[in-house]
Design an enzyme around this catalytic site. Structure first.
Site, mmCIF file in Angstrom:
data_model
loop_
_atom_site.group_PDB
_atom_site.id
_atom_site.type_symbol
_atom_site.label_atom_id
_atom_site.label_comp_id
_atom_site.label_asym_id
_atom_site.label_seq_id
_atom_site.Cartn_x
_atom_site.Cartn_y
_atom_site.Cartn_z
ATOM 1 N N TRP A 362 0.987 -1.214 -0.007
ATOM 2 C CA TRP A 362 -0.076 0.274 -0.206
ATOM 3 C C TRP A 362 0.909 1.271 -0.011
ATOM 4 O O TRP A 362 0.303 2.451 -0.113
ATOM 5 C CB TRP A 362 -0.855 0.005 1.379
ATOM 6 C CG TRP A 362 -0.225 0.095 2.517
ATOM 7 C CD1 TRP A 362 0.916 -0.401 2.957
ATOM 8 C CD2 TRP A 362 -0.615 1.231 3.422
ATOM 9 N NE1 TRP A 362 1.145 -0.156 4.250
ATOM 10 C CE2 TRP A 362 0.443 0.976 4.590
ATOM 11 C CE3 TRP A 362 -1.581 2.021 3.482
ATOM 12 C CZ2 TRP A 362 0.363 1.832 5.839
ATOM 13 C CZ3 TRP A 362 -1.779 2.889 4.790
ATOM 14 C CH2 TRP A 362 -0.686 2.673 5.950
ATOM 15 N N ASP A 363 2.233 1.093 0.290
ATOM 16 C CA ASP A 363 3.157 2.383 0.389
ATOM 17 C C ASP A 363 2.799 3.266 -0.936
ATOM 18 O O ASP A 363 3.205 4.354 -1.009
ATOM 19 C CB ASP A 363 4.480 1.731 0.123
ATOM 20 C CG ASP A 363 4.807 0.710 1.308
ATOM 21 O OD1 ASP A 363 3.696 0.156 1.883
ATOM 22 O OD2 ASP A 363 5.905 0.701 1.780
ATOM 23 N N GLU A 490 -0.030 -2.841 12.489
ATOM 24 C CA GLU A 490 0.066 -4.406 12.406
ATOM 25 C C GLU A 490 0.456 -4.951 13.798
ATOM 26 O O GLU A 490 0.327 -6.147 13.946
ATOM 27 C CB GLU A 490 1.242 -4.679 11.499
ATOM 28 C CG GLU A 490 0.888 -4.345 9.909
ATOM 29 C CD GLU A 490 2.181 -4.539 9.016
ATOM 30 O OE1 GLU A 490 3.409 -4.753 9.436
ATOM 31 O OE2 GLU A 490 1.877 -4.610 7.691
ATOM 32 N N GLN A 603 2.448 1.891 14.119
ATOM 33 C CA GLN A 603 2.512 3.037 13.278
ATOM 34 C C GLN A 603 1.369 3.914 13.344
ATOM 35 O O GLN A 603 0.397 3.498 13.909
ATOM 36 C CB GLN A 603 3.059 2.542 11.932
ATOM 37 C CG GLN A 603 1.861 1.713 11.117
ATOM 38 C CD GLN A 603 2.309 0.855 9.994
ATOM 39 O OE1 GLN A 603 2.813 -0.110 10.258
ATOM 40 N NE2 GLN A 603 2.166 1.155 8.805
#
Length: 773
Positions: A362-363, A490, A603
């Site tokens: 997805w970056d 995550e 994150q």
């Protein structure tokens, strides 16, 4: 928790346009090979020393991979079945120097300097060598041509100052390229071991060799043709007849004041672009084209190509040399790693290393595209074309996951098939589908490219909208809920109603409705053809709109906070105070279940929504959520710091935003995560641009309107960047007193400066004071 390692001593001397290595340290060969890598979106060559001391070399082709079965001790329906790994291909960069029959040793280096020139796109090595009290100068210039499909060029000179004797250059071409062994770090290594390729070799003349490598499972093939031009002309020796490598030994007699030169060209061609039976011809034609131009012309063309990039994308910082170097380094690697042909994308490590096996995540949509869409939108179209080209595979994956309609894009992939063997942090990250839809909408809004929307974008939006209708459902008293998913964080997996996922799905559904309505109104024939092809029912868009309007977002009234998911506030907070510093990242020191049962974020998750969907929140809401979630975030992911920095700037906390920007801008240059040896952190590199432009510059696009709210960090004298929007290129220059807007392209542009709507016209720069928060 506030991010760590913000202030470090720079590894390399500060220079606005160069990365300079002054010592060849064996312990850092792998790290430096990553940082000094060269690429052009197709071909990537790690910056190992010419003699490949330390075995840090690696050459990669974007999209060129081998697959292998994934073996599960306990299997289940719908698990990913095959891995894909970007391969090391034919290595052509190795050249070793021999003086009077002896290899040059590190103790003979009186001086060493390697320079990555980001303006020229070249890597230059200069060494002063002492041999028996006599001195020679070795110089090597490398480039991966931006103007050619897959061409590596290396020009080597050896000059005698007062040396008399024999000099030999051993040029090696190796086709038996192998991957690192798998390690306990899930981010590194591959199960593909040993000799991966079927290899064939064909000498073409005394100076030229051609190798072919063919994979055994993915049925891909590659040809690499390598040739040499020697000055003075000598015929090389070939010491061994090995089937998987070839060495060319060029021997010279050198006298004081004389110089010898060896130019080496390597041209690659793969079945990604050519039929299998045409590979050798394509590779040799690449050589012929390069030879016709010559090294000097190729270097000049390289400088011109990079000058064109910097003209559009450069970010200038006045007042901090370290951050200026950092952001240019990051933009350099971002541009040279990104696929530009619609068939390839950009891996998490670009084309610089083996980390994450070359997979796309997805970056691309959440980090890379937002950074490029305002500077190089033509590349963004190609990245989204890649997504469209794998849409059928996404449909197939949706069926494997039990969804009757729609498309589910792979979490990590090269060719579109799911490669994640750990579904809680892989396939469960359904938000990637909304992320791709967000990128489609952002691209079309910024460019006005209705042709893309009609031919590709609308279909992506429709198929991703359909997926949410199958994943989610209505629950009495709550509304439309999406269960058993993993958000960006995550460290919190398989939850109900991840707020980020639900907000992004809501946006996806609304984008799809808008796209269908626009097609009906503006291109009815296109709409009818698409409706028939997709069997789109007349009531589907209304169902999407209803689900979006009734989307459930978990909210805790006592805290006056949105919860990251239904259960997040019902878990104990991680014991940060008693966690040793050496136990970060947590994923390498604790079982996933230990992490999952705590309030701890790897994150930005909900905080990412505060940035992407910022017009849905007040400044005070953003501030409260930032404070809470920052306290429970480890930033173990390199994707985290830039997002927290942008939101810190958005809420007016410029000192905190600046600290996060430092961590982002120099993460790889200073190797703060201690894993650059495996490749750069591409998403973070794109995040550096976002920190400056979206953070300090306040750039947003809300309701199809461009908005800017520039502010100046206290330690800077000024900064400047360019913004593309609807055919216009706007130059934004910020100093202590205000902002100057200059239109570089187009006749006029209307946008918001803070809360004030303004118009800038060609030839009439507009000067405005800073806007209040």
């Amino acid at each position: 928790m506030r991010i760590q390692h913000m202030h470090t001593t720079p590894i390399y001397p500060l220079d606005p346009w160069q990365i300079i290595e002054t010592e060849a340290t064996r312990a850092e060969f792998a790290r430096n090979a990553t940082l000094f890598a060269l690429a052009n979106g197709t071909l990537g060559v790690r910056g190992a020393l010419d003699d490949n001391e330390g075995d840090a070399a690696g050459t990669f082709i974007n999209g060129f991979y081998e697959s292998a079965p994934i073996h599960y001790p306990e299997n289940a329906y719908g698990f990913a079945r095959e891995s894909q790994t970007m391969l090391k291909v034919v290595e052509a960069a190795e050249v070793r120097l021999q003086i009077n029959g002896e290899w040059v040793s590190p103790t003979q280096l009186a001086a060493h300097r390697r320079t990555l020139d980001m303006q020229a796109g070249t890597l230059t090595t200069e060494q002063t060598i002492s041999a028996g009290g006599q001195t020679l100068v070795y110089r090597s210039v490398r480039l991966v041509a931006q103007s050619e499909p897959a061409l590596f060029v290396q020009s080597i000179t050896v000059t005698s100052e007062d040396f008399s004797g024999e000099v030999k250059l051993w040029s090696r071409v190796n086709a038996d390229t192998r991957l690192k062994k798998v390690s306990d770090d899930p981010r590194v290594g591959s199960h593909l071991q040993g000799q991966i390729f079927d290899i064939s070799k064909q000498p073409l003349d005394a100076h030229t060799i051609e190798f072919e490598q063919a994979t055994r499972r993915s049925e891909m093939a590659l040809a690499c043709a390598v040739t040499h031009i020697s000055t003075p002309l000598v015929v090389p020796d070939h010491p061994d007849d090995l089937p998987t490598e070839e060495t060319f030994i060029y021997a010279y007699t050198l006298q004081p004041g004389e110089t010898i030169r060896l130019d080496k060209y390597a041209s690659y061609a793969t079945t990604l672009q050519h039929p299998r039976d045409y590979l050798q011809s394509a590779a040799t034609q690449g050589l012929q084209s390069a030879l016709a131009q010559g090294v000097e012309a190729l270097i000049k063309r390289q400088q011109d190509d990079w000058a064109a990039f910097w003209h559009l994308a450069d970010v200038r910082i006045d007042g901090d040399d370290a951050l200026q170097q950092g952001i240019r380094f990051n933009l350099f690697h971002l541009y040279q790693s990104v696929g530009r042909d619609g068939r390839t994308n950009i891996g998490a490590k670009g084309l610089t290393g083996e980390g994450y096996e070359g997979h796309t995540f997805w970056d691309t949509e959440m980090y890379v595209i937002p950074a490029l869409v305002h500077t190089m939108p033509m590349i963004v179209r190609q990245l989204l074309t890649y997504r469209y080209n794998i849409l059928d595979r996404a449909r197939q994956r949706a069926r494997e996951l039990g969804h009757k309609k729609g498309a589910s894009f792979a979490w990590r992939t090269i060719n579109g098939d799911e490669c994640s063997a750990y579904f809680p942090a892989g396939s469960a990250q359904y938000h990637i589908n909304a992320d791709i839809a967000y990128a489609v909408q952002r691209y079309v809004t910024v460019t006005g490219d209705t042709e893309f929307m009609q031919t590709m974008g609308a279909e992506i939006l429709i198929e991703t909208a359909r997926l949410w209708m199958d994943i989610g459902g209505y629950i009495d008293g709550r509304g439309f809920c999406i269960c058993e998913v993993t958000g960006p964080d995550e460290y919190t997996a398989l939850v109900n109603n991840n707020a980020f996922t639900n907000w992004m799905a809501q946006a996806n559904l609304r984008y799809a409705v808008q796209a269908v309505e626009a097609l009906k109104a503006d291109a009815p024939e296109v709409y009818e053809a698409l409706r028939n092809r997709l069997s789109l029912l007349d009531d589907e868009p209304a169902q999407w709109a209803q689900a979006a309007d009734q989307m459930f977002i978990p909210y805790d009234a006592a805290r006056d906070l949105y919860a990251q998911d239904d259960s997040f506030f019902h878990k104990p907070v991680w014991d940060f105070a008693n966690t040793p510093a050496e136990n970060y990242p947590l994923l390498l020191h604790y079982h996933p279940m230990v992490i999952y049962r705590h309030q701890v974020c790897k994150q930005a998750d909900l905080v990412l929504a505060l940035y992407l969907l910022g017009d849905q929140f007040t400044t005070e809401q953003k501030r409260r959520h930032f404070d809470y979630y920052e306290a429970v975030t480890t930033h173990d992911s390199s994707l985290s710091a830039c997002i927290f920095g942008i939101v810190a700037a958005d809420i007016g906390d410029m000192p905190t935003a600046y600290e996060y920007f430092i961590a982002t801008a120099r993460m790889d240059l200073d190797d703060t995560h201690r894993n650059v040896k495996d490749g750069v952190h591409i998403a973070n590199m794109a995040g550096t641009w976002k920190c400056v432009v979206n953070g300090f510059g306040g750039l947003r696009v809300y309701k199809d309107k461009l908005r800017l709210r520039p502010r100046l960090p206290e330690l800077w004298q000024g900064y400047a960047f360019n913004v593309f929007f609807r055919g216009a290129m706007l130059r934004v220059e910020v100093d202590a007193h205000g902002t100057t807007y200059t239109l570089l392209q187009d006749e006029r542009l209307t946008f918001a400066h803070g809360e004030q709507e303004v118009t800038v016209q060609a030839g009439q720069p507009l000067r405005l004071p800073h806007s209040a928060l």
